[in-house]
Design an enzyme around this catalytic site. Structure first.
Site, PDB file in Angstrom:
ATOM      1  N   PHE A   1       0.814  -1.216   0.000  1.00 56.76           N
ATOM      2  CA  PHE A   1       0.000   0.000   0.000  1.00 56.76           C
ATOM      3  C   PHE A   1       0.844   1.260   0.000  1.00 56.76           C
ATOM      4  CE2 PHE A   1       0.968  -0.232   4.461  1.00 56.76           C
ATOM      5  CZ  PHE A   1       0.771   1.025   5.007  1.00 56.76           C
ATOM      6  N   LYS A   2       2.120   1.140   0.340  1.00 55.84           N
ATOM      7  CA  LYS A   2       2.986   2.322   0.360  1.00 55.84           C
ATOM      8  C   LYS A   2       3.135   2.937  -1.032  1.00 55.84           C
ATOM      9  CE  LYS A   2       3.633   1.510   4.713  1.00 55.84           C
ATOM     10  NZ  LYS A   2       4.876   1.160   5.372  1.00 55.84           N
ATOM     11  N   ASP A   3       2.980   2.118  -2.068  1.00 58.18           N
ATOM     12  CA  ASP A   3       3.098   2.640  -3.437  1.00 58.18           C
ATOM     13  C   ASP A   3       2.025   3.671  -3.746  1.00 58.18           C
ATOM     14  OD1 ASP A   3       5.327   1.081  -4.262  1.00 58.18           O
ATOM     15  OD2 ASP A   3       4.027  -0.638  -4.638  1.00 58.18           O
TER      16      ASP A   3
ATOM     17  N   THR B   1       7.983   0.374   3.301  1.00 58.69           N
ATOM     18  CA  THR B   1       8.272   1.756   2.916  1.00 58.69           C
ATOM     19  C   THR B   1       9.616   1.861   2.206  1.00 58.69           C
ATOM     20  OG1 THR B   1       6.955   2.673   4.735  1.00 58.69           O
ATOM     21  CG2 THR B   1       8.624   4.097   3.777  1.00 58.69           C
TER      22      THR B   1
END
Length: 747
Positions: free
Chosen positions: A350-352, A382
């Site tokens: 989800f960091k993307d 991250t």
């Protein structure tokens, strides 16, 4: 050693950089002068030509049928100014024929050229100008109009436009190719509108012209009031001396600085913008990119990033870098549970969703001539996401922005470690630290607050430090979009109607993902309960249940879900600040106590307030593996360990009276050993690459992550540094990397 000549050169560059920062602030301040002058005119409403726009024109842009002419006349009456309709007052007078007759006479291409040339002769000030639907297709005339105008885009729902055109018996528009439908032609023309507008009015379906005109005045007022949206620290105290020492910051300044100088985190000084129900309805059938642009435009003042530039960034971030065209799709799992799939970006987490966009925002916000080094602490995902994101910047930006990532050497999965190391580029490096994430995160805060070290870097290398963890506002803000988009997807798929409540369950350690959901609710998404899911490191769950944040005698456990192996939750401070009615002194007291005594207790009234919106639970290692196994056996879907933690907690805590959206934060491929153990696969002693290919052969859902598979094909092994858990040692390693980077740039 650096020569005296080079040292002098670097000091000169540092001074130039600081001067550049000052110029950027001063240039923005110039935009305030018309507003300041207007305030001096006592007794006048801001609905005055001079107080609102001065000599600027309001230029209304939109497709045929958007109501530009009618709205322009209403604005002229409200403002007491001249109104110019390009079709009737400019084109028809110059041509001595109607626009439709001219189009029929000369055809599409020549019409656009002659229309543009005619508009180039238009000269006006302090007026409302209503453009034709095709004006934006001629670049030169639009540049001419923008020089002395604020271009306002009337964003009317496509279905409304088509309905209006049909009632006007119009079935073709300028620029419509032979064989193309009216709908497709309108979509094509929208691409031109994106290039030019300064402010957007989202026109609700069925809204009256009077209502739209009032919204135009509101967005123009916001556009000119460049000082209206500022950021302060969560530890801000409303005292005269404190305000002088820690003044509010613009969005661009908050992004560049990352962490507030008093140790707090930047938050908007005013409330989050809220969309009306009608505005949300307009976004139900929109793409992720379209939703992101509308929402982020509301949160980022155009003086910081113009709307057209922001749109370019969003399209670059989410266009070709995601394996799924929906970017963040929602999949029905079973019963009332839905999975928000946040792992289709290049690094599979989800960091993307933040870190494909944040580097472009950061690069735009920093002043020219300055070097920046981003310090990042990662609990696993991250690190690779930030290295990947900043590697996609253009060549010039990569020469002035570099990244140093600190990761816990033995507390990430083998795949995460390989991905972090393999994501190093010419402007990004990884340093393994023999400790845990909490140490890495605390070390970065200490480095930021070490004025001797930061001053040394500025003088010696012309370099300023910043952050890309979720302590940075530009990293947190894009996460709001996917929580809002998930709800809109449920409405679009007809699982619910808009206004129906949902619960959101997030596996959380640093609280950023959960906080983004809170902000989505503040913008108008009807989230009923926030379900905080912890693993064995359940300090957040304990806090939500008791109000006692206690790190005493608590050791960090190593789990199957390493990205939430966190005890010090940074973004919780932002939420507590909101709950405590923006009491900065209380935040300073609580977090100083946490630093010195390793715990704090909030008052009962705040605990009760917290528990109105939040429930929390935690998941054991055995429960995590069992959830992966039972879900796969029941549906053929493989949860990653973090999503499994969230599912276990959602099953325990959610009452099933409304849908539950579970945030799936990573692709299961990144945690192959845990998945294989959960599924009873015996061949555990394999390379990460072999494990990935074995899992991909199962034909499970979600499908294999092709970008991760491709990355594992790369046989090249990259070097990286490892250091002990000592802040001074980390500073030394970082300085050496910065020095080498600077020398390479100077060669």
């Amino acid at each position: 050693m650096l020569t005296l000549t080079r040292c002098h050169h670097l000091k000169q560059r540092t001074q130039e950089c600081l001067s550049s920062l000052l110029v950027k602030v001063q240039s923005r301040t110039q935009l305030l002068l018309p507003r300041a002058s207007a305030r001096a005119e006592s007794g006048k409403s801001w609905h005055s030509t001079y107080s609102l726009v001065g000599d600027k024109n309001i230029v209304l842009m939109g497709p045929p049928g958007s109501g530009k002419t009618t709205i322009g006349r209403i604005l002229g009456d409200k403002l007491g100014c001249c109104v110019i309709d390009v079709d009737s007052d400019v084109l028809e007078k110059a041509w001595n024929m109607s626009a439709s007759e001219k189009l029929q006479d000369v055809g599409n291409e020549r019409f656009l050229e002659e229309e543009g040339k005619t508009v180039l002769n238009l000269s006006a000030s302090g007026s409302v100008i209503s453009l034709s639907g095709s004006n934006p297709m001629h670049d030169a005339s639009m540049w001419h109009l923008k020089k002395n105008g604020i271009v306002v885009y009337l964003d009317v729902p496509l279905t409304d436009i088509i309905s209006r055109l049909k009632s006007m018996r119009i079935d073709r528009i300028v620029g419509q190719n032979t064989g193309a439908s009216l709908r497709d032609s309108l979509k094509h023309v929208r691409l031109y509108y994106k290039k030019w507008y300064d402010a957007r009015v989202v026109c609700e379906s069925g809204a009256s012209a009077e209502e739209v005109a009032d919204k135009v005045l509101d967005v123009v007022k916001r556009y000119q009031d460049v000082d209206s949206e500022t950021f302060i620290s969560t530890r801000h105290v409303c005292l005269k001396d404190h305000d002088k020492k820690f003044p509010p910051k613009y969005f661009s300044e908050a992004v560049v600085e990352g962490l507030a100088s008093d140790g707090g985190l930047f938050v908007p000084e005013k409330e989050f913008p809220k969309l009306s129900r009608g505005e949300w309805n307009n976004l139900i059938g929109a793409t992720y990119i379209e939703r992101a642009q509308v929402l982020l435009e509301r949160c980022i003042h155009p003086a910081d990033i113009p709307a057209a530039k922001l749109g370019e960034m969003i399209e670059t971030a989410y266009g070709e870098n995601f394996a799924c065209s929906k970017v963040a799709p929602v999949r029905h799992l079973s019963g009332n549970q839905f999975i928000l799939e946040l792992f289709y970006g290049p690094t599979g987490s989800f960091k993307d969703l933040s870190l494909q966009l944040m580097p472009h925002i950061f690069a735009y916000c920093i002043p020219p001539g300055c070097n920046y080094v981003i310090l990042v602490a990662t609990s696993g995902d991250t690190g690779s996401a930030v290295l990947n994101g900043f590697s996609h910047l253009n060549k010039n930006d990569k020469e002035r922005i570099a990244v140093v990532t600190f990761f816990p050497e033995n507390r990430v999965s083998d795949f995460q470690k390989a991905e972090i190391i393999g994501s190093q580029r010419e402007n990004g490096w990884a340093i393994g630290v023999r400790s845990d994430f909490d140490f890495c995160q605390t070390a970065i805060r200490k480095i930021f607050n070490d004025s001797d070290f930061t001053g040394f870097l500025a003088v010696e290398y012309g370099t300023i430090l910043s952050s890309a963890n979720s302590i940075n506002w530009a990293r947190l803000l894009p996460q709001v979009v996917y929580h809002a988009s998930a709800y809109l997807e449920l409405v679009n798929q007809r699982f619910i109607s808009f206004g129906s409540p949902v619960d959101v369950c997030v596996p959380t350690g640093n609280f950023g993902n959960m906080l983004a959901a809170v902000y989505a609710k503040m913008m108008g998404i009807p989230i009923r309960k926030f379900i905080c899911a912890s693993n064995q490191n359940h300090v957040l769950t304990d806090f939500i249940k008791t109000g006692h944040y206690d790190l005493r005698n608590r050791k960090l456990a190593q789990t199957f879900s390493p990205s939430i192996d966190i005890l010090k939750s940074s973004n919780l401070e932002r939420h507590l600040y909101l709950m405590a009615n923006k009491d900065g002194q209380l935040m300073a007291n609580l977090y100083h106590q946490l630093e010195s005594q390793l715990h704090f207790q909030i008052e009962k009234v705040l605990v009760e307030k917290l528990q109105q919106d939040f429930v929390a639970g935690w998941c054991s290692e055995g429960e995590c593996l069992a959830a992966i196994s039972t879900t796969y056996n029941a549906s053929g879907y493989i949860l990653d360990p973090h999503t499994a933690v969230a599912k276990v907690v959602a099953d325990k805590m959610q009452d099933k009276s409304c849908p539950a959206i579970i945030a799936s934060t990573a692709h299961y491929s990144k945690f192959a050993p845990a998945i294989m153990q959960a599924l009873g696969i015996k061949e555990l002693n394999q390379t990460p690459s072999s494990q990935l290919y074995l899992l991909s052969s199962y034909n499970a859902l979600p499908p294999p992550h092709e970008a991760l598979l491709e990355r594992m094909k790369q046989k090249e092994k990259m070097d990286y540094q490892v250091c002990v858990a000592d802040v001074d040692v980390l500073k030394s390693h970082a300085e050496k990397l910065i020095q080498n980077w600077f020398v390479r740039k100077s060669e």
